[in-house]
Design a protein around this motif. Structure first.
Motif, mmCIF file in Angstrom:
data_model
loop_
_atom_site.group_PDB
_atom_site.id
_atom_site.type_symbol
_atom_site.label_atom_id
_atom_site.label_comp_id
_atom_site.label_asym_id
_atom_site.label_seq_id
_atom_site.Cartn_x
_atom_site.Cartn_y
_atom_site.Cartn_z
ATOM 1 N N UNK A 16 0.824 -1.213 0.000
ATOM 2 C CA UNK A 16 0.000 0.000 0.000
ATOM 3 C C UNK A 16 0.855 1.259 0.000
ATOM 4 N N UNK A 17 1.940 1.237 0.750
ATOM 5 C CA UNK A 17 2.848 2.387 0.796
ATOM 6 C C UNK A 17 3.472 2.651 -0.576
ATOM 7 N N UNK A 18 3.879 1.609 -1.245
ATOM 8 C CA UNK A 18 4.503 1.770 -2.564
ATOM 9 C C UNK A 18 3.500 2.222 -3.611
ATOM 10 N N UNK A 19 2.297 1.702 -3.527
ATOM 11 C CA UNK A 19 1.260 2.135 -4.457
ATOM 12 C C UNK A 19 0.952 3.609 -4.241
ATOM 13 N N UNK A 20 0.905 4.024 -2.991
ATOM 14 C CA UNK A 20 0.659 5.437 -2.681
ATOM 15 C C UNK A 20 1.786 6.318 -3.218
ATOM 16 N N UNK A 21 3.023 5.850 -3.093
ATOM 17 C CA UNK A 21 4.189 6.632 -3.508
ATOM 18 C C UNK A 21 4.396 6.620 -5.020
ATOM 19 N N UNK A 22 4.250 5.454 -5.658
ATOM 20 C CA UNK A 22 4.590 5.322 -7.077
ATOM 21 C C UNK A 22 3.411 5.008 -7.989
ATOM 22 N N UNK A 23 2.285 4.644 -7.403
ATOM 23 C CA UNK A 23 1.145 4.263 -8.216
ATOM 24 C C UNK A 23 1.102 2.774 -8.521
ATOM 25 N N UNK A 24 2.165 2.053 -8.162
ATOM 26 C CA UNK A 24 2.245 0.602 -8.385
ATOM 27 C C UNK A 24 3.347 0.047 -7.496
ATOM 28 N N UNK A 25 3.303 -1.245 -7.259
ATOM 29 C CA UNK A 25 4.381 -1.900 -6.519
ATOM 30 C C UNK A 25 5.507 -2.172 -7.520
ATOM 31 N N UNK A 26 6.709 -1.707 -7.256
ATOM 32 C CA UNK A 26 7.824 -1.954 -8.178
ATOM 33 C C UNK A 26 8.137 -3.456 -8.288
ATOM 34 N N UNK A 27 8.195 -3.947 -9.519
ATOM 35 C CA UNK A 27 8.480 -5.362 -9.725
ATOM 36 C C UNK A 27 9.805 -5.813 -9.105
ATOM 37 N N UNK A 28 10.864 -4.984 -9.118
ATOM 38 C CA UNK A 28 12.093 -5.457 -8.479
ATOM 39 C C UNK A 28 11.904 -5.804 -7.006
#
Length: 192
Positions: A16-28
């Motif tokens: 959820x934090x990554x989606x909030x920050x980037x709009x998606x969860x980074x695959x790496x």
């Protein structure tokens, strides 16, 4: 290229934090999460990089993208350009990093930084005393050490992503200026 290892499930709070920050969860992160210790260490060190402020943010951004273009990490180039936009850096310049040698938008310091990033990325590294001394004279010791450590970390990240089969997630599609393609003649060419 397909991912060489499947995505791992991240803790909900992290996702959820990554989606909030980037709009998606980074695959790496999803790939490396198979070893939470490795993933956590990588995320923590990445967060520390953001705090470093001795070297100019534009120079570090351009260096990041130059390494990504040279190694062939589409994900890193994609997200690097997206991050340049979010940091309000010069997108006209950032968009030209993959073809910096042919572009006329870069200052002599920026060109030397891009050359240094590529020289550090070559196998074996091809950093010359002259290039290092020239940058050191203009940046100073603190910024030079920071830039060098930054480029070294980016090399680790780009090579990790490439080896794991991570490719672009389309982050740069949100940028208003298209990202230039790297000239075919310079792909995979080592100065060694």
């Amino acid at each position: 290229m397909a991912l060489r290892v499947p995505k791992a499930e991240l803790p909900t709070e992290l996702s959820e934090s990554m989606i909030k920050q980037l709009g998606a969860v980074p695959e790496p992160v999803e790939v490396v999460w198979h070893s939470p210790e490795v993933a956590t260490s990588n995320l923590e060190f990445s967060a520390k990089l953001i705090e470093w402020d001795a070297a100019d943010a534009s120079l570090k951004s351009f260096a990041h993208m130059a390494v990504a273009a040279q190694v062939g990490c589409g994900w890193c180039l994609d997200v690097g350009y997206f991050q340049a936009q979010n940091a309000h850096l010069d997108l006209a310049k950032a968009s030209q990093v993959p073809r910096w040698r042919e572009s006329e938008v870069f200052t002599p310091l920026e060109r030397d930084t891009l050359e240094y990033a590529e020289a550090m990325t070559n196998t074996p590294p091809t950093v010359t005393d002259e290039l290092y001394a020239s940058l050191l004279g203009r940046l100073g010791p603190a910024a030079m050490v920071e830039l060098t450590a930054y480029i070294a970390f980016v090399n680790m990240a780009t090579r990790n992503n490439s080896a794991n089969g991570v490719t672009s997630q389309g982050f740069s599609e949100a940028c208003e200026i298209p990202l230039a393609a790297r000239p075919e003649t310079s792909r995979g060419v080592s100065a060694a």
